[in-house]
Each structure stands twice: as C-alpha cells, then as structure tokens.
Design an enzyme around this catalytic site. Structure first.
Site, PDB file in Angstrom:
ATOM      1  N   HIS A 178      31.104  55.182  18.317  1.00  0.00           N
ATOM      2  CA  HIS A 178      31.873  55.380  19.555  1.00  0.00           C
ATOM      3  C   HIS A 178      32.199  54.031  20.166  1.00  0.00           C
ATOM      4  O   HIS A 178      33.075  53.924  21.024  1.00  0.00           O
ATOM      5  CB  HIS A 178      31.108  56.281  20.532  1.00  0.00           C
ATOM      6  CG  HIS A 178      29.910  55.619  21.139  1.00  0.00           C
ATOM      7  ND1 HIS A 178      28.776  55.353  20.409  1.00  0.00           N
ATOM      8  CD2 HIS A 178      29.677  55.146  22.381  1.00  0.00           C
ATOM      9  CE1 HIS A 178      27.900  54.754  21.193  1.00  0.00           C
ATOM     10  NE2 HIS A 178      28.421  54.611  22.392  1.00  0.00           N
TER      11      HIS A 178
ATOM     12  N   LYS B 295      21.587  51.388  10.931  1.00  0.00           N
ATOM     13  CA  LYS B 295      20.331  50.832  10.403  1.00  0.00           C
ATOM     14  C   LYS B 295      20.413  50.769   8.900  1.00  0.00           C
ATOM     15  O   LYS B 295      21.098  51.578   8.271  1.00  0.00           O
ATOM     16  CB  LYS B 295      19.156  51.730  10.784  1.00  0.00           C
ATOM     17  CG  LYS B 295      17.809  51.041  10.694  1.00  0.00           C
ATOM     18  CD  LYS B 295      17.642  50.154  11.892  1.00  0.00           C
ATOM     19  CE  LYS B 295      16.279  49.569  12.036  1.00  0.00           C
ATOM     20  NZ  LYS B 295      16.062  49.133  13.421  1.00  0.00           N
TER      21      LYS B 295
ATOM     22  N   LYS C 252      25.625  48.618  15.039  1.00  0.00           N
ATOM     23  CA  LYS C 252      24.654  47.515  15.017  1.00  0.00           C
ATOM     24  C   LYS C 252      23.256  48.032  14.740  1.00  0.00           C
ATOM     25  O   LYS C 252      22.864  49.085  15.223  1.00  0.00           O
ATOM     26  CB  LYS C 252      24.694  46.845  16.406  1.00  0.00           C
ATOM     27  CG  LYS C 252      23.923  45.573  16.519  1.00  0.00           C
ATOM     28  CD  LYS C 252      24.722  44.382  16.027  1.00  0.00           C
ATOM     29  CE  LYS C 252      23.879  43.124  15.931  1.00  0.00           C
ATOM     30  NZ  LYS C 252      22.989  43.118  14.774  1.00  0.00           N
TER      31      LYS C 252
ATOM     32  N   LYS D  11      19.516  53.217  22.076  1.00  0.00           N
ATOM     33  CA  LYS D  11      18.984  51.959  22.610  1.00  0.00           C
ATOM     34  C   LYS D  11      20.118  51.114  23.206  1.00  0.00           C
ATOM     35  O   LYS D  11      20.025  50.632  24.327  1.00  0.00           O
ATOM     36  CB  LYS D  11      18.325  51.207  21.445  1.00  0.00           C
ATOM     37  CG  LYS D  11      17.514  50.005  21.823  1.00  0.00           C
ATOM     38  CD  LYS D  11      17.031  49.259  20.576  1.00  0.00           C
ATOM     39  CE  LYS D  11      16.216  50.144  19.636  1.00  0.00           C
ATOM     40  NZ  LYS D  11      15.628  49.371  18.519  1.00  0.00           N
TER      41      LYS D  11
HETATM   42  N1  GLU Z   1      15.881  45.592  14.372  1.00  0.00           N
HETATM   43  C1  GLU Z   1      16.027  45.456  15.775  1.00  0.00           C
HETATM   44  C2  GLU Z   1      15.941  46.812  16.456  1.00  0.00           C
HETATM   45  O1  GLU Z   1      15.418  47.759  15.899  1.00  0.00           O
HETATM   46  C3  GLU Z   1      17.265  44.658  16.159  1.00  0.00           C
HETATM   47  C4  GLU Z   1      18.573  45.244  15.782  1.00  0.00           C
HETATM   48  C5  GLU Z   1      19.763  44.311  16.028  1.00  0.00           C
HETATM   49  O2  GLU Z   1      19.578  43.269  16.595  1.00  0.00           O
HETATM   50  O3  GLU Z   1      20.854  44.689  15.615  1.00  0.00           O
HETATM   51  O4  GLU Z   1      16.303  46.971  17.570  1.00  0.00           O
END
Ligand code: GLU
Length: 467
Positions: free
Chosen positions: A64, A105, A69, A93
C-alpha cells in the site's frame, strides 16, 4: 505438540484489534493477506566440492506504500509461514511508527555457523540474484535489511550484486543496514536496541502504569533480564544500563548469567566473542538452562532473540512485570493471554523494535538524496550559535569557558540527527499507543494493531483498489 503457526498468531492479534474498527470485512481480509511470496531453491557448491540445495524466501505482505521493507533472516527456523508472519509484522510496524513503507521479509534456511565466509558470500549473492531476477528487490520495489543471522557484510554483498545487475543512480537505496562507507547510516547498527531503550524509557515514565505494577517511574534501579545478546539485545541492554538500570540476567545460546549487582554487558559480550560461549564468565552465577532465566525475578524482561519464546508452557512462571518485545513475536497468543491475566505491561514488538526500520528509512532517504545528514547545515549551525554566544557574552559582560562554548555550539553529526529522529519517532508513537489504549480500553498490543490497521485501511480507501 501442536504445530506453532506464527502467521495465525499475528492474524489473531489483527482480528482482535479490527473488531474495534469500522472497516469493511473485505478490506480487512486484503490487509491481512500476503500480496506475494517467492520461494526459491538454488544449488550451493560447498568448499569441500559437494553440492547442497539452499531454500530461500521473500514475502511482500503489503505494497500500500512503496517500497516494501523488511529484513533478511538466516536461521534454521526459516519457512514460508515464518516469513509471511514477519512480513505482516513489518506492515504493521511501519504503520505504527508512520514510516511510509509496505511490509516485507526474507530469509534463507541455513545455520550460518556451518558455512565458511566464502560460502555465505555465495549464498547471499545467489539469493540476491534470484530476488532481482523476479523483481523482488530495488530501491522503489522492495528493500531488504539485516535481521537475525545477517549484518552489514551480507548487506554489502547484496548491494554489490544489485549494482552489478542494475545500472541505476539510486542503486544504493536497494538495501539498508549497509556498512557506513557503502552508503550505510551512522547509528543504524544500534538503532533497534536504541529504539527499545527509548520505548522502555517512555513506558516507565507513565505513572499510572508504574503504580499499577507497584514500581517507581523511571529506569533507574530497574532490574532487567535480557534474552539474546545479539545486536538488538546488546545495545538495548547497554543503553538501559547507562540510564541506571541493572542488567541482572542475560540468557544466551548454551546458558545464562545471573547477577543481582548488575552485569557489565560490554565485558560479557567481549567474553562471548573471545571464547565463543557464555560459559566461563568470571562474574555472576552461571545458569545452565538459559530458559530458566526468563522465569527469574526481575522488573523488565526483554526477549531479544526469536519468536515463540513465552508460550502456554512457561508463561505462568514468568515473574517480570514489564515485558519489552525487542524480538518479533516472542510471545505466543496463549503466552500473552496468561501474562495479561495478572498485573503486567506487555510492550508489543510492532512498536518496540521499530527503531531498526526507522533508521533504515533514514538510510534510504539519505541514499536517494545522495548526501549525508548534517553535511549542509552543521557548520552554519555551529557558526550562528557561536555568534549568539558572543553577543550574549558582550551583553552580560562575562565570558564562557572555551570548552563550554564548543560544547554548546557543536553542530549535529549524522549520528546525532539519526538519534534525534529515532527519539522523536519512538516517543510520539508511544503517546499515540497510550491514547488508543485508553480510547478503546484495551491493552497496548491491541492498541498498536488498531492504530496500524486504521492507517493502512485509510491508505487503501483513499487510493482506491486497482480493478
Ligand atoms: N529486521 C528489522 C526488523 O525486523 C529491520 C527491518 C528493516 O530495517 O527493513 O524490523
């Protein structure tokens, strides 16, 4: 033993929160589901000449906002369900702390200890190559970062692989958490731990919560047990200690240390680095079974390792009053429900560990703008503050000490700007969570999901849904 389904747990949290909101069911279903998941297998030629098949995943939960990320995990726990769940957590988050990214992820199912540096490089480069080939990576598409089992070196290999395949001015923004001289950000490595510290500091400043738990406000004197002394746990523990908390316990692979007087975590980290194990540390008491440490008396428990650590099996033995979820998903749904039944404060992952992605956002902005934070304004600020001080000295007819002036007039370095952005983000978001919590008379996790879902839903509603 029932099979643990991480994504189901995340969706249960989602459902609990969405019941408070007036959002149509179809849209909620869309927000909940993963947009795309890519499972790749490729061969690795091992150093001994044998061939092994490696499994990797990348999941985009939501686009969206662009880019999507999220980190890249190297661990034996990696599977499709885990990566989907972690991608979903990234969407929520980013939304909780208002970072304009979708959630994603990735992960590779390996135990990195079993591979040489050369093998890890080949795995990382091949995995990256596969993502690029399927358009699962790029500064405006999907931007990986470090996670459990990866760090700056893997991000540098990913960047180099991307650069060798894509000719673009913005290629530095294809991955975050890079080494500083490869477009990385000063302060990124400690950012998740720093964010955990800011979040816990905020939580401990709310008097009504501390009264309810029978604790005083502030971090000073609080007894903290940390699970996992990786990047997140180590930096969180160090910052908490600097603020007067006692790190009374550290649980690691292969055992733990308990010391009521407080553990010097820098010394312990050094010991682990030198000997490869937590055993043999000369201070405190060695505890054979690391999971026993989670159950010991303390004020704050910080699980900073992997998911599903506090479950229906051990939750009723946990004595901590505050649980700060530095890891993603350390409490199972059942674990959460048991702890919630007694006076306790659970600070949810989708808020508390958001410092990492917040700093990643700053790094990405820096890469796209091709200039380090502070480069343009630092000297100007220093000079104008010095002029102001000189004018004040003249007016009052007294002089400041030389060192004093330098200290006051000092312009911000990149690290200072990042730290200030992180503090602002974590502080503002905590206030927002507290407001949602009182508005809906619920717990902090549900409040965080409510806030996240509302923002994502609004985004979909305003953009319309592509036919
Ligand atoms: N791996 C981290 C998390 O779970 C950072 C992810 C990021 O910076 O894109 O939030």
């Amino acid at each position: 033993m029932p099979k643990y389904e991480f994504f189901r747990t995340v969706n249960e949290n989602f459902d609990r929160a969405s019941a408070f909101l007036d959002v149509e069911k179809g849209l909620l279903d869309q927000i909940k589901s993963c947009s795309s998941t890519y499972h790749v297998t490729f061969p690795l030629r091992r150093d001994d000449g044998s061939v092994e098949v490696i499994h990797g995943w990348r999941s985009v939960h939501s686009s969206h906002k662009s880019p999507a990320k999220g980190g890249t995990r190297y661990a034996m726990t990696v599977n499709e369900d885990e990566i989907n769940a972690l991608a979903a957590l990234m969407t929520y988050k980013c939304s909780v702390v208002s970072i304009p990214f979708g959630g994603a992820k990735g992960g590779v199912r390996i135990d990195r200890e079993r591979y040489s540096r050369g093998e890890l490089e080949r795995i990382t480069r091949r995995y990256t190559f596969e993502l690029i080939k399927k358009n699962f990576m790029g500064p405006g598409v999907d931007v990986p970062a470090p996670d459990y089992g990866t760090g700056e070196q893997e991000m540098a290999w990913m960047l180099d692989t991307y650069r060798s395949m894509v000719d673009s001015l913005d290629s530095e923004g294809c991955v975050t958490g890079k080494p500083t001289h490869q477009g990385g950000l000063a302060g990124r490595a400690e950012a998740t731990g720093r964010g955990v510290f800011f979040g816990l500091r905020e939580a401990c400043s709310v008097k009504e919560d501390m009264d309810m738990l029978g604790l005083s406000t502030g971090l000073d004197g609080k007894r903290v047990i940390v699970q996992g002394l990786g990047k997140v746990g180590y930096h969180a523990a160090s910052f908490l200690r600097e603020s007067g908390a006692f790190i009374t316990g550290v649980a690691e692979l292969g055992g733990g240390i308990y010391d009521e007087k407080g553990i010097d975590v820098a010394l312990l980290k050094e010991h682990i680095k030198e000997t490869g194990s937590i055993r043999g540390f000369t201070f405190g008491k060695f505890i054979d079974r690391a999971d026993e440490l989670l159950e010991m008396e303390c004020d704050i428990l910080v699980p900073a390792a992997l998911e599903n650590q506090i479950t229906e099996k051990n939750a009723h033995r946990i004595k901590a009053k505050i649980i700060g979820e530095a890891a993603n998903g350390p409490l199972s749904g059942e674990g959460h429900a048991i702890i919630k039944n007694r006076p306790s404060l659970i600070i949810p992952d989708i808020y508390l560990n958001a410092g990492g992605v917040t700093a990643s956002y700053f790094e990405w902005v820096k890469n796209l703008s091709h200039i380090r934070f502070g480069r343009m304004g630092r000297r100007y600020e220093e000079n104008s503050t010095s002029r102001l001080i000189a004018a004040i000295e003249e007016r009052i007819g007294a002089k400041f000490e030389t060192g004093e002036i330098e200290d006051i007039a000092k312009g911000p370095q990149e690290k200072d700007i990042v730290d200030s952005g992180l503090e602002e983000t974590m502080t503002t978001a905590y206030q927002l969570l507290c407001d949602e919590r009182s508005r809906y008379n619920t717990d902090l996790r549900t409040a965080a999901y409510i806030s996240a879902i509302r923002k994502v839903a609004l985004s979909y509603e305003q953009l319309g849904i592509f036919p």
